[in-house]
Design a protein around this motif. Structure first.
Motif, PDB file in Angstrom:
ATOM      1  N   ARG A 154      30.341 -23.434  60.232  1.00  9.04           N
ATOM      2  CA  ARG A 154      29.692 -22.187  59.860  1.00  9.04           C
ATOM      3  C   ARG A 154      29.937 -21.085  60.895  1.00  9.04           C
ATOM      4  O   ARG A 154      29.147 -20.895  61.814  1.00  9.04           O
ATOM      5  N   PRO A 155      31.048 -20.353  60.780  1.00 10.23           N
ATOM      6  CA  PRO A 155      31.255 -19.187  61.641  1.00 10.23           C
ATOM      7  C   PRO A 155      30.234 -18.088  61.328  1.00 10.23           C
ATOM      8  O   PRO A 155      29.880 -17.894  60.165  1.00 10.23           O
ATOM      9  N   ARG A 156      29.766 -17.421  62.373  1.00  9.35           N
ATOM     10  CA  ARG A 156      28.904 -16.228  62.227  1.00  9.35           C
ATOM     11  C   ARG A 156      29.549 -15.108  63.030  1.00  9.35           C
ATOM     12  O   ARG A 156      30.013 -15.348  64.143  1.00  9.35           O
ATOM     13  N   TRP A 157      29.547 -13.912  62.519  1.00 11.02           N
ATOM     14  CA  TRP A 157      30.178 -12.819  63.262  1.00 11.02           C
ATOM     15  C   TRP A 157      29.633 -11.475  62.807  1.00 11.02           C
ATOM     16  O   TRP A 157      29.107 -11.351  61.702  1.00 11.02           O
ATOM     17  N   ASN A 158      29.730 -10.506  63.691  1.00 12.87           N
ATOM     18  CA  ASN A 158      29.347  -9.139  63.357  1.00 12.87           C
ATOM     19  C   ASN A 158      30.415  -8.210  63.914  1.00 12.87           C
ATOM     20  O   ASN A 158      30.519  -8.049  65.122  1.00 12.87           O
ATOM     21  N   PRO A 159      31.234  -7.617  63.047  1.00  9.55           N
ATOM     22  CA  PRO A 159      32.363  -6.829  63.548  1.00  9.55           C
ATOM     23  C   PRO A 159      31.925  -5.584  64.291  1.00  9.55           C
ATOM     24  O   PRO A 159      32.690  -5.037  65.090  1.00  9.55           O
ATOM     25  N   ALA A 200      28.581 -10.468  45.892  1.00 10.34           N
ATOM     26  CA  ALA A 200      29.932 -10.952  45.590  1.00 10.34           C
ATOM     27  C   ALA A 200      30.357 -11.979  46.638  1.00 10.34           C
ATOM     28  O   ALA A 200      30.923 -11.631  47.683  1.00 10.34           O
ATOM     29  N   ASN A 201      30.009 -13.234  46.381  1.00 15.54           N
ATOM     30  CA  ASN A 201      30.547 -14.308  47.229  1.00 15.54           C
ATOM     31  C   ASN A 201      32.015 -14.521  46.876  1.00 15.54           C
ATOM     32  O   ASN A 201      32.441 -14.231  45.763  1.00 15.54           O
ATOM     33  N   LEU A 202      32.763 -15.064  47.818  1.00 13.85           N
ATOM     34  CA  LEU A 202      34.184 -15.298  47.583  1.00 13.85           C
ATOM     35  C   LEU A 202      34.470 -16.785  47.714  1.00 13.85           C
ATOM     36  O   LEU A 202      33.764 -17.502  48.425  1.00 13.85           O
ATOM     37  N   PHE A 203      35.501 -17.228  47.020  1.00  4.62           N
ATOM     38  CA  PHE A 203      35.969 -18.604  47.182  1.00  4.62           C
ATOM     39  C   PHE A 203      37.431 -18.545  47.588  1.00  4.62           C
ATOM     40  O   PHE A 203      38.284 -18.102  46.819  1.00  4.62           O
ATOM     41  N   LEU A 204      37.692 -18.959  48.833  1.00  5.99           N
ATOM     42  CA  LEU A 204      39.046 -18.947  49.365  1.00  5.99           C
ATOM     43  C   LEU A 204      39.562 -20.379  49.346  1.00  5.99           C
ATOM     44  O   LEU A 204      38.962 -21.267  49.968  1.00  5.99           O
ATOM     45  N   LEU A 205      40.643 -20.601  48.611  1.00  5.83           N
ATOM     46  CA  LEU A 205      41.155 -21.965  48.481  1.00  5.83           C
ATOM     47  C   LEU A 205      41.448 -22.588  49.843  1.00  5.83           C
ATOM     48  O   LEU A 205      41.940 -21.889  50.722  1.00  5.83           O
ATOM     49  N   PRO A 206      41.195 -23.873  50.030  1.00 10.20           N
ATOM     50  CA  PRO A 206      40.589 -24.753  49.044  1.00 10.20           C
ATOM     51  C   PRO A 206      39.091 -24.978  49.254  1.00 10.20           C
ATOM     52  O   PRO A 206      38.481 -25.648  48.432  1.00 10.20           O
ATOM     53  N   HIS A 207      38.471 -24.402  50.312  1.00 16.40           N
ATOM     54  CA  HIS A 207      37.116 -24.858  50.657  1.00 16.40           C
ATOM     55  C   HIS A 207      36.285 -23.863  51.463  1.00 16.40           C
ATOM     56  O   HIS A 207      35.322 -24.256  52.116  1.00 16.40           O
ATOM     57  N   THR A 208      36.639 -22.589  51.421  1.00 11.94           N
ATOM     58  CA  THR A 208      35.963 -21.606  52.278  1.00 11.94           C
ATOM     59  C   THR A 208      35.204 -20.597  51.428  1.00 11.94           C
ATOM     60  O   THR A 208      35.780 -20.021  50.506  1.00 11.94           O
ATOM     61  N   VAL A 209      33.923 -20.397  51.755  1.00 15.66           N
ATOM     62  CA  VAL A 209      33.100 -19.456  50.992  1.00 15.66           C
ATOM     63  C   VAL A 209      32.410 -18.479  51.945  1.00 15.66           C
ATOM     64  O   VAL A 209      31.403 -18.809  52.566  1.00 15.66           O
ATOM     65  N   PRO A 210      32.953 -17.256  52.088  1.00 20.86           N
ATOM     66  CA  PRO A 210      32.221 -16.212  52.807  1.00 20.86           C
ATOM     67  C   PRO A 210      30.998 -15.815  51.969  1.00 20.86           C
ATOM     68  O   PRO A 210      31.102 -15.645  50.755  1.00 20.86           O
ATOM     69  N   ILE A 211      29.846 -15.700  52.645  1.00 15.60           N
ATOM     70  CA  ILE A 211      28.587 -15.454  51.939  1.00 15.60           C
ATOM     71  C   ILE A 211      28.304 -13.951  51.898  1.00 15.60           C
ATOM     72  O   ILE A 211      28.373 -13.270  52.928  1.00 15.60           O
ATOM     73  N   ALA A 212      27.951 -13.453  50.721  1.00 15.75           N
ATOM     74  CA  ALA A 212      27.716 -12.020  50.545  1.00 15.75           C
ATOM     75  C   ALA A 212      26.618 -11.524  51.484  1.00 15.75           C
ATOM     76  O   ALA A 212      25.549 -12.133  51.578  1.00 15.75           O
ATOM     77  N   THR A 213      26.879 -10.425  52.181  1.00 14.16           N
ATOM     78  CA  THR A 213      25.983  -9.920  53.219  1.00 14.16           C
ATOM     79  C   THR A 213      25.875  -8.404  53.106  1.00 14.16           C
ATOM     80  O   THR A 213      26.859  -7.724  52.805  1.00 14.16           O
ATOM     81  N   ARG A 271      25.813  -4.675  54.339  1.00 13.50           N
ATOM     82  CA  ARG A 271      26.643  -4.075  55.376  1.00 13.50           C
ATOM     83  C   ARG A 271      25.860  -3.932  56.687  1.00 13.50           C
ATOM     84  O   ARG A 271      24.718  -3.493  56.692  1.00 13.50           O
ATOM     85  N   GLY A 272      26.473  -4.341  57.777  1.00 17.08           N
ATOM     86  CA  GLY A 272      25.862  -4.220  59.102  1.00 17.08           C
ATOM     87  C   GLY A 272      25.184  -5.502  59.569  1.00 17.08           C
ATOM     88  O   GLY A 272      25.002  -5.724  60.749  1.00 17.08           O
ATOM     89  N   VAL A 273      24.771  -6.339  58.595  1.00 11.57           N
ATOM     90  CA  VAL A 273      24.100  -7.603  58.942  1.00 11.57           C
ATOM     91  C   VAL A 273      25.171  -8.633  59.370  1.00 11.57           C
ATOM     92  O   VAL A 273      26.289  -8.630  58.858  1.00 11.57           O
ATOM     93  N   THR A 274      24.809  -9.474  60.331  1.00 14.13           N
ATOM     94  CA  THR A 274      25.738 -10.507  60.812  1.00 14.13           C
ATOM     95  C   THR A 274      26.163 -11.427  59.664  1.00 14.13           C
ATOM     96  O   THR A 274      25.325 -11.872  58.886  1.00 14.13           O
ATOM     97  N   MET A 275      27.457 -11.661  59.587  1.00 10.67           N
ATOM     98  CA  MET A 275      28.010 -12.364  58.428  1.00 10.67           C
ATOM     99  C   MET A 275      28.160 -13.878  58.656  1.00 10.67           C
ATOM    100  O   MET A 275      28.138 -14.340  59.800  1.00 10.67           O
ATOM    101  N   THR A 276      28.319 -14.568  57.539  1.00 17.57           N
ATOM    102  CA  THR A 276      28.414 -16.035  57.542  1.00 17.57           C
ATOM    103  C   THR A 276      29.547 -16.477  56.634  1.00 17.57           C
ATOM    104  O   THR A 276      29.774 -15.864  55.604  1.00 17.57           O
ATOM    105  N   CYS A 277      30.176 -17.560  57.030  1.00 14.74           N
ATOM    106  CA  CYS A 277      31.165 -18.162  56.153  1.00 14.74           C
ATOM    107  C   CYS A 277      30.937 -19.675  56.197  1.00 14.74           C
ATOM    108  O   CYS A 277      30.657 -20.220  57.266  1.00 14.74           O
ATOM    109  N   HIS A 278      31.028 -20.319  55.052  1.00 13.27           N
ATOM    110  CA  HIS A 278      30.847 -21.768  54.999  1.00 13.27           C
ATOM    111  C   HIS A 278      32.174 -22.439  54.682  1.00 13.27           C
ATOM    112  O   HIS A 278      32.836 -22.081  53.713  1.00 13.27           O
TER     113      HIS A 278
END
Ligand code: FES
Ligand code: FE2
Length: 428
Positions: free
Chosen positions: A275-280, A239-252, A254-261
């Motif tokens: 390209r933010p990367r993070w692991n909560p 389940a990728n998401l599209f956050l207006l107007p230009h942000t797409v968090p990439i489906a990951t 659980r537990g794996v370091t996440m990405t957003c474009h």
């Protein structure tokens, strides 16, 4: 298939265009914090949605984002001197502060009213998550910065980088919404799978090419879930998401370091990928950081001193025909360059969408375009985008999960995320 008028509306983001106006209702990344390394550092040319600007950090560390051209006779302030609390044009010495106010006109005696008239256009900025964000819309409508999950991480859990993509922003962004391309473009022939970063830790994306879509409207934009039938009574949902107007968090997973474009139009023919990367749940590892610093297949090497990839259109993205025959689908080394090779010129650096033949696999791309088109047209008709005034709704996560085929996959996703994010019901 789209009309020429729709295609222009979607792809043009310069001042006064409908899509440009829509983007200007949101905070957008203007540059990385590291580009302005400290007080009084060299200024940096920034072009955002076809507006030519200059960014500088003053003596107090405050960031200015101003019209690039001096209000006297238009010299390029890139050559300016970043002095005591302002940037000074080197042509005749006029000086401007971070808000664009003209502080000095040393070559003539002028009244204050004239100085006031010579103010440069300036945009408000905020610095967060290693990025300098700009708001270029009407001041009275300025929203809060969106509550992106990646902006809430401690430094040790977070990293951000950027590079330039050729071609209009929209065709790059369509790639993010097009889960099905991964099984072709990013396929390796010898190895079974793509990088963990791209596949979110699983490689069903390369094994199962057929995708069924479930795309839903949400408070932040769209939830675009791709289902793959694994053939053993289970299904993989991304389940990728599209956050207006230009942000797409990439489906990951659980537990794996996440990405957003985040795709930021430079002009109508090129864009930045932030390209933010993070692991909560943990600090990023040295191995991850090394890859994120542009030393891995998902992070192409950069030309030193720039944010431009070494594999680029001037060398056909480093394509190697032998590698294409025996190793990978494209013969292009990095995943990012594989994307750029097919996206930068899709019958035009502004893709010609009047000649497409779309199929069911393109559903998320179609929905994303429709979402943007409607928001831009609504704004033209005087209706502000509701998403811009709901910053708290942007705290959502994109997930990749395997469940029994007949399971309630959304509930399973919520349950999997529940320990950290009981409010993830905003998926629905
Ligand atoms: S053009 Fe800048 S001071 Fe004259
Ligand atoms: Fe891709």
């Amino acid at each position: 298939m789209m009309s020429k008028e729709e295609n222009e509306l979607l792809t043009q983001t310069g001042p006064g265009t409908p899509m440009g106006n829509l983007f200007r209702r949101f905070w957008i990344p203007a540059l990385l914090s590291e580009e302005l390394s400290g007080p009084n550092c060299p200024p940096v040319r920034v072009t955002l949605m076809s507006e030519k600007l200059i960014a500088f950090r003053d003596t107090d560390g405050k960031v200015g984002l101003l019209d690039r051209y001096c209000s006297h006779r238009g010299a390029d302030l890139f050559y300016g001197r970043n002095e005591e609390r302002g940037i000074r044009c080197v042509y005749h010495g006029w000086k401007f502060d971070v808000q664009g106010r003209c502080l000095e006109i040393p070559n003539a005696a002028v009244p204050q009213a004239f100085m006031d008239k010579c103010k440069l256009k300036s945009y408000p900025t905020q610095e967060k998550g290693g990025m300098i964000w700009a708001y270029m819309g009407p001041p009275e409508l300025m929203p809060e910065l969106p509550h992106y999950e990646f902006l809430q991480q401690p430094d040790s859990h977070y990293y951000v980088s950027k590079f330039k993509a050729d071609g209009n922003y929209l065709q790059s962004m369509e790639g993010e919404c097009d889960s099905g391309h991964v099984g072709f473009l990013h396929r390796y022939l010898q190895q079974d799978g793509v990088s963990a970063a791209s596949a979110g830790g699983q490689n069903f994306v390369t094994k199962v090419a057929h995708v069924s879509w479930q795309v839903e409207e949400t408070d932040y934009g769209l939830m675009m879930a791709a289902q793959r039938d694994l053939g053993d009574g289970r299904a993989n949902w991304r389940a990728n998401l599209f956050l207006l107007p230009h942000t797409v968090p990439i489906a990951t997973v659980r537990g794996v370091t996440m990405t957003c474009h985040i795709r930021v139009p430079i002009d109508d023919e090129s864009s930045w990928l932030y390209r933010p990367r993070w692991n909560p749940s943990r600090a990023l590892t040295d191995a991850e950081l090394s890859q994120f610093r542009h030393a891995g297949e998902d992070y192409p090497e950069l030309i030193p001193g720039t944010y431009i990839t070494k594999e680029n259109k001037s060398n056909d993205y480093g394509m190697d025909r032998t590698a294409q025959r025996y190793f990978s689908y494209t013969g292009i080394k990095s995943l990012a360059a594989q994307d750029m090779a097919v996206q930068y010129d899709q019958a035009g650096v502004i893709a010609d969408r009047t000649r497409e033949n779309l199929v069911s696999a393109d559903r998320a791309v179609i929905m994303m375009r429709q979402k943007l088109l409607k928001a831009a047209r609504d704004l033209q008709a005087g209706k502000e985008p509701a998403e811009a005034s709901r910053p708290e709704k942007f705290n959502v996560r994109a997930m990749d999960i395997v469940v029994a085929k007949d399971a309630d996959w959304k509930r399973e996703m919520e349950t999997a995320m529940a320990p950290e994010r009981p409010w993830v019901a905003s998926l629905a």
